[in-house]
Design a protein around this motif. Structure first.
Motif, mmCIF file in Angstrom:
data_model
loop_
_atom_site.group_PDB
_atom_site.id
_atom_site.type_symbol
_atom_site.label_atom_id
_atom_site.label_comp_id
_atom_site.label_asym_id
_atom_site.label_seq_id
_atom_site.Cartn_x
_atom_site.Cartn_y
_atom_site.Cartn_z
ATOM 1 N N ILE A 82 12.316 31.760 -41.929
ATOM 2 C CA ILE A 82 10.730 32.013 -42.951
ATOM 3 C C ILE A 82 9.839 30.577 -42.136
ATOM 4 O O ILE A 82 8.662 31.153 -41.193
ATOM 5 C CB ILE A 82 10.841 32.012 -44.367
ATOM 6 C CG1 ILE A 82 11.300 32.812 -44.972
ATOM 7 C CG2 ILE A 82 9.185 31.223 -44.496
ATOM 8 C CD1 ILE A 82 11.520 33.042 -46.101
ATOM 9 N N ILE A 83 10.126 29.557 -41.630
ATOM 10 C CA ILE A 83 9.895 28.623 -41.558
ATOM 11 C C ILE A 83 9.370 28.792 -39.684
ATOM 12 O O ILE A 83 8.243 28.756 -39.290
ATOM 13 C CB ILE A 83 10.309 26.643 -41.305
ATOM 14 C CG1 ILE A 83 10.118 26.719 -42.928
ATOM 15 C CG2 ILE A 83 9.869 26.187 -40.625
ATOM 16 C CD1 ILE A 83 11.229 25.281 -43.238
ATOM 17 N N GLU A 84 10.423 29.071 -39.313
ATOM 18 C CA GLU A 84 10.335 29.297 -37.396
ATOM 19 C C GLU A 84 9.456 30.556 -37.215
ATOM 20 O O GLU A 84 8.179 30.751 -36.511
ATOM 21 C CB GLU A 84 11.710 30.281 -36.899
ATOM 22 C CG GLU A 84 12.090 28.061 -36.673
ATOM 23 C CD GLU A 84 11.992 28.793 -35.399
ATOM 24 O OE1 GLU A 84 11.529 28.509 -34.703
ATOM 25 O OE2 GLU A 84 11.706 26.719 -34.943
ATOM 26 N N ALA A 85 8.721 32.219 -38.553
ATOM 27 C CA ALA A 85 8.567 32.585 -38.080
ATOM 28 C C ALA A 85 7.249 32.871 -38.293
ATOM 29 O O ALA A 85 6.017 32.567 -37.829
ATOM 30 C CB ALA A 85 8.776 33.917 -38.697
ATOM 31 N N VAL A 86 6.362 32.097 -39.343
ATOM 32 C CA VAL A 86 5.456 31.359 -39.725
ATOM 33 C C VAL A 86 4.512 30.470 -39.117
ATOM 34 O O VAL A 86 3.273 30.905 -38.933
ATOM 35 C CB VAL A 86 5.398 30.378 -41.606
ATOM 36 C CG1 VAL A 86 3.922 30.664 -41.666
ATOM 37 C CG2 VAL A 86 6.467 32.338 -42.524
ATOM 38 N N ALA A 87 5.276 29.171 -38.662
ATOM 39 C CA ALA A 87 4.968 28.502 -37.962
ATOM 40 C C ALA A 87 4.852 29.035 -36.385
ATOM 41 O O ALA A 87 3.504 28.444 -35.834
ATOM 42 C CB ALA A 87 6.042 26.874 -37.450
ATOM 43 N N THR A 88 5.425 29.793 -35.804
ATOM 44 C CA THR A 88 5.188 30.161 -34.327
ATOM 45 C C THR A 88 3.928 31.715 -34.272
ATOM 46 O O THR A 88 3.820 31.440 -33.598
ATOM 47 C CB THR A 88 6.374 30.539 -33.944
ATOM 48 O OG1 THR A 88 7.073 31.451 -35.063
ATOM 49 C CG2 THR A 88 7.524 29.591 -33.924
ATOM 50 N N THR A 89 3.844 31.809 -35.467
ATOM 51 C CA THR A 89 2.871 32.877 -35.674
ATOM 52 C C THR A 89 1.426 31.972 -35.809
ATOM 53 O O THR A 89 0.729 32.315 -35.393
ATOM 54 C CB THR A 89 3.484 33.641 -36.655
ATOM 55 O OG1 THR A 89 3.824 34.315 -36.878
ATOM 56 C CG2 THR A 89 1.933 35.246 -37.125
ATOM 57 N N VAL A 90 1.189 30.918 -36.698
ATOM 58 C CA VAL A 90 0.119 30.412 -36.330
ATOM 59 C C VAL A 90 -0.070 30.140 -35.085
ATOM 60 O O VAL A 90 -0.741 30.099 -34.847
ATOM 61 C CB VAL A 90 0.565 29.092 -37.710
ATOM 62 C CG1 VAL A 90 -0.933 28.516 -37.677
ATOM 63 C CG2 VAL A 90 0.649 29.862 -39.209
ATOM 64 N N ILE A 94 3.993 26.488 -30.338
ATOM 65 C CA ILE A 94 5.539 25.351 -31.685
ATOM 66 C C ILE A 94 6.832 25.978 -31.018
ATOM 67 O O ILE A 94 7.295 26.909 -30.817
ATOM 68 C CB ILE A 94 5.272 26.088 -32.568
ATOM 69 C CG1 ILE A 94 4.210 25.283 -33.231
ATOM 70 C CG2 ILE A 94 6.303 25.199 -33.291
ATOM 71 C CD1 ILE A 94 3.883 25.770 -34.235
ATOM 72 N N LYS A 95 7.751 24.747 -30.579
ATOM 73 C CA LYS A 95 9.154 24.133 -30.323
ATOM 74 C C LYS A 95 9.633 23.779 -31.062
ATOM 75 O O LYS A 95 9.299 22.123 -30.577
ATOM 76 C CB LYS A 95 9.519 24.475 -28.504
ATOM 77 C CG LYS A 95 8.566 25.668 -27.726
ATOM 78 C CD LYS A 95 9.014 25.433 -26.470
ATOM 79 C CE LYS A 95 8.506 26.716 -25.824
ATOM 80 N NZ LYS A 95 6.993 27.262 -25.766
ATOM 81 N N MET A 96 10.206 23.775 -31.976
ATOM 82 C CA MET A 96 9.843 22.744 -33.243
ATOM 83 C C MET A 96 11.831 22.193 -32.860
ATOM 84 O O MET A 96 12.229 21.431 -33.850
ATOM 85 C CB MET A 96 10.417 23.101 -34.571
ATOM 86 C CG MET A 96 8.408 23.617 -34.414
ATOM 87 S SD MET A 96 9.180 23.612 -36.727
ATOM 88 C CE MET A 96 9.364 22.271 -37.311
ATOM 89 N N ASP A 253 15.591 32.652 -22.461
ATOM 90 C CA ASP A 253 14.089 32.713 -22.916
ATOM 91 C C ASP A 253 13.558 31.525 -23.809
ATOM 92 O O ASP A 253 12.754 31.724 -24.539
ATOM 93 C CB ASP A 253 13.942 33.894 -23.410
ATOM 94 C CG ASP A 253 14.558 34.106 -24.504
ATOM 95 O OD1 ASP A 253 15.248 33.421 -24.662
ATOM 96 O OD2 ASP A 253 14.436 35.367 -25.165
ATOM 97 N N LYS A 254 14.537 30.789 -23.615
ATOM 98 C CA LYS A 254 14.682 29.491 -24.559
ATOM 99 C C LYS A 254 14.872 28.012 -23.898
ATOM 100 O O LYS A 254 15.511 27.986 -23.321
ATOM 101 C CB LYS A 254 16.216 29.670 -25.794
ATOM 102 C CG LYS A 254 15.691 30.658 -26.861
ATOM 103 C CD LYS A 254 16.589 29.925 -27.874
ATOM 104 C CE LYS A 254 16.409 31.700 -28.822
ATOM 105 N NZ LYS A 254 17.803 31.534 -30.059
ATOM 106 N N VAL A 255 14.089 28.141 -24.508
ATOM 107 C CA VAL A 255 13.847 25.922 -23.813
ATOM 108 C C VAL A 255 14.677 25.674 -24.941
ATOM 109 O O VAL A 255 15.274 25.104 -25.938
ATOM 110 C CB VAL A 255 12.759 25.582 -24.238
ATOM 111 C CG1 VAL A 255 13.113 24.137 -23.596
ATOM 112 C CG2 VAL A 255 11.370 25.783 -23.563
ATOM 113 N N THR A 256 15.936 24.195 -24.025
ATOM 114 C CA THR A 256 16.951 23.520 -24.677
ATOM 115 C C THR A 256 16.464 22.006 -23.883
ATOM 116 O O THR A 256 15.857 21.294 -23.365
ATOM 117 C CB THR A 256 18.701 23.539 -23.657
ATOM 118 O OG1 THR A 256 19.275 25.026 -23.020
ATOM 119 C CG2 THR A 256 19.496 22.774 -23.715
ATOM 120 N N ASN A 257 16.607 21.292 -25.852
ATOM 121 C CA ASN A 257 16.157 20.446 -25.832
ATOM 122 C C ASN A 257 17.346 19.184 -26.091
ATOM 123 O O ASN A 257 18.969 19.956 -26.452
ATOM 124 C CB ASN A 257 15.389 20.306 -27.086
ATOM 125 C CG ASN A 257 14.166 20.795 -27.423
ATOM 126 O OD1 ASN A 257 14.101 22.142 -27.403
ATOM 127 N ND2 ASN A 257 13.046 20.476 -26.638
#
Length: 521
Positions: A82-90, A94-96, A253-257
């Motif tokens: 939920i956090i990932e979906a909501v934050a990145t929709t706003v 965002i890449k947490m 398609d994903k950033v590695t941190n």
């Protein structure tokens, strides 16, 4: 709960997801073309690294919950999605990284503790108790995700600025990290620091390419992705020009941190916050152990050698250093400060020499050999290790002799225990693990005094009703390497690798066991 006590719980909770890294690194490394060349094995390890964020959510939720129940883990997963979906929709930018998992895990853990026993009205009774936990976690995560959608971008910029500042500061940043890493070990908060450097600082995007008929991987700066295309040729700047003209077959398609994650993803610039630990853990601390053996009191050298020899070998092979560090951190804190300084210097020197190395577990021989093919100038790192062995030996030997420091084998012992193999430095309890657990529980004030029992790799992490009744002398006589107090009710007992076993046995002790038959040293 005081701040240090809460940080202790969080640090302990971080150990559960971090414990997945050794197997992930092992699978990923063995599966590479230069070793076993088993693509499906490499993919299995890569899958763990690719999903570290949700693994953190699951592990922290379990660790923060009061009885480590599976309902907390489910709630952690719900919260993370939920956090990932909501934050990145706003805000799609965002890449947490693992921070979304950490936040979700904390929310889920607290939600479990708060709501797992709630009873709802009869017509809603099905959703009460533990079933209510993921529901409440989801609602809290919904609000949290919306807030993060607005506040995380500046936080993200701040973290990036911090990471760039640390990396850009060169020797200053490297020394500070190494120094603080060791300095925080006595209170168990180094895991929090490591999470920032190993899993968040720096980013890259993994690129798969073919060279000489073999499939290879590297990890490049995200800004380069705009100039790359699947089916195209690798430019001269990619991987230092070593693969120029090779065909690119896939772009992640994903950033590695993070330094650790990027190292295993093939980033040729990763490892600056890991390489300097190899000379310390494999060579430095064994050198310190030799100095402590040679400076032990007459008649206790053999006894001290038996203790420190096994711990030095553990440090050399696996990089598990806490058992040996806790033998002198409280007896000679000035030596421990010197150890922290030499660790910081090791990172500075290792990077100045152009070495890069990484580990999935810790900086021991096993990880050094396994990841040798990914490292830069690993042989130079070994040579530095020999220098660090000599450096630690000289510093410890002359400091102990000059200032008469009370290191293992030189402590002031009571007449009844002086020279005895059952002294605080050597005893490991008697009988089975369960009986030892009962001995530890009695020394901690009994069943009623213990509110919670947790453990990480080398220490019991306890929350007590009354920390004043803890008998430190008896704990050390049973084999504890040290006792750390974080406020009145939070205590850590340093046991070594058997900590998890003792914690498990302590949980089995029934509430009605008076421990009256337990004999203590």
């Amino acid at each position: 709960m005081n701040v240090l006590g809460y940080a202790q719980r969080l640090g302990k909770s971080l150990m559960l997801p971090i414990a997945t890294l050794p197997v992930a690194a092992l699978l990923l490394r063995i599966g590479q073309p230069d070793l076993a060349d088993i693509p499906w094995m490499a993919a299995a390890g890569g899958a763990i690294f690719s999903h570290l964020s949700i693994i953190f959510a699951l592990g922290i939720a379990v660790g923060m919950s009061k009885d480590e129940h599976g309902a907390a883990a489910i709630a952690g997963a719900v919260g993370w999605y939920i956090i990932e979906a909501v934050a990145t929709t706003v805000d799609p930018s965002i890449k947490m990284g693992v921070f979304s998992g950490i936040i979700a895990g904390i929310i889920a853990g607290h939600s479990y503790n708060q709501f797992n026993g709630v009873k709802l009205p009869q017509f809603l009774a099905f959703f009460g108790g533990k079933r209510l936990v993921p529901i409440m976690t989801g609602l809290i995560a919904l609000i949290t995700g919306a807030i993060l959608g607005f506040v995380w971008p500046p936080i993200q910029e701040g973290l990036n600025a911090f990471g760039n500042a640390v990396v850009g500061s060169g020797a200053v940043g490297q020394f500070s990290y190494g120094f603080l890493n060791r300095l925080l070990i006595p209170v168990g908060l180094h895991h929090v620091l490591n999470t920032i450097f190993w899993f968040t600082i720096g980013d890259c995007v993994q690129v798969t390419y073919t060279v000489a008929g073999s499939v290879m991987n590297t990890c490049v700066n995200p800004e380069m992705i705009t100039s790359l295309a699947v089916g195209g040729s690798a430019p001269d700047v990619l991987n230092g020009g070593m693969i120029a003209g090779s065909e690119i077959t896939q772009i992640a398609d994903k950033v590695t941190n993070g330094d650790l994650h990027r190292f295993f993803a093939g980033d040729p610039n990763a490892g600056i916050f890991m390489n300097g630990f190899f000379p310390v853990m494999m060579f430095g601390l064994p050198g310190a152990a030799l100095a402590m053996v040679l400076t032990a009191n007459k008649g206790r050298k053999a006894e001290t050698a038996g203790i420190l020899g096994s711990l030095a070998l553990t440090s050399f092979l696996t990089g598990v250093t806490e058992p040996i560090e806790f033998l002198f951190v409280f007896l000679a804190p000035a030596l421990y400060a010197a150890h922290a300084i030499m660790t910081g210097l090791s990172l500075v020197v290792a990077n100045a020499l152009g070495t890069l190395h990484g580990f999935g577990f810790s900086a021991g021989l096993f990880d050094m050999v396994l990841n040798w093919g990914l490292a830069t100038k690993p042989f130079v790192l070994v040579l530095q290790g020999f220098v660090w062995f000599f450096l630690y030996f000289v510093v410890f030997f002359f400091a102990i002799k000059t200032f008469n420091l009370k290191t293992p084998g030189r402590e002031d012992l009571a007449p009844a225990t002086a020279g005895s193999a059952s002294s605080a430095a050597t005893s490991t309890g008697t009988g089975s693990d369960y009986e030892q657990a009962r001995q530890y529980m009695k020394s901690l004030g009994g069943y009623r005094n213990i509110k919670s029992i947790d453990a990480c790799i080398t220490r019991l992490r306890l929350t007590l009703e009354n920390g004043d009744v803890v008998n430190e002398a008896q704990l050390k006589a049973l084999g504890a390497k040290g006792v750390v107090r974080l406020g009145s009710g939070n205590v850590q007992v340093i046991l070594g690798p058997q900590a998890e076993i003792i914690a498990g046995e302590m949980r089995k002790i029934p509430a009605d066991d008076s421990l009256a038959d337990v004999t203590l040293p």
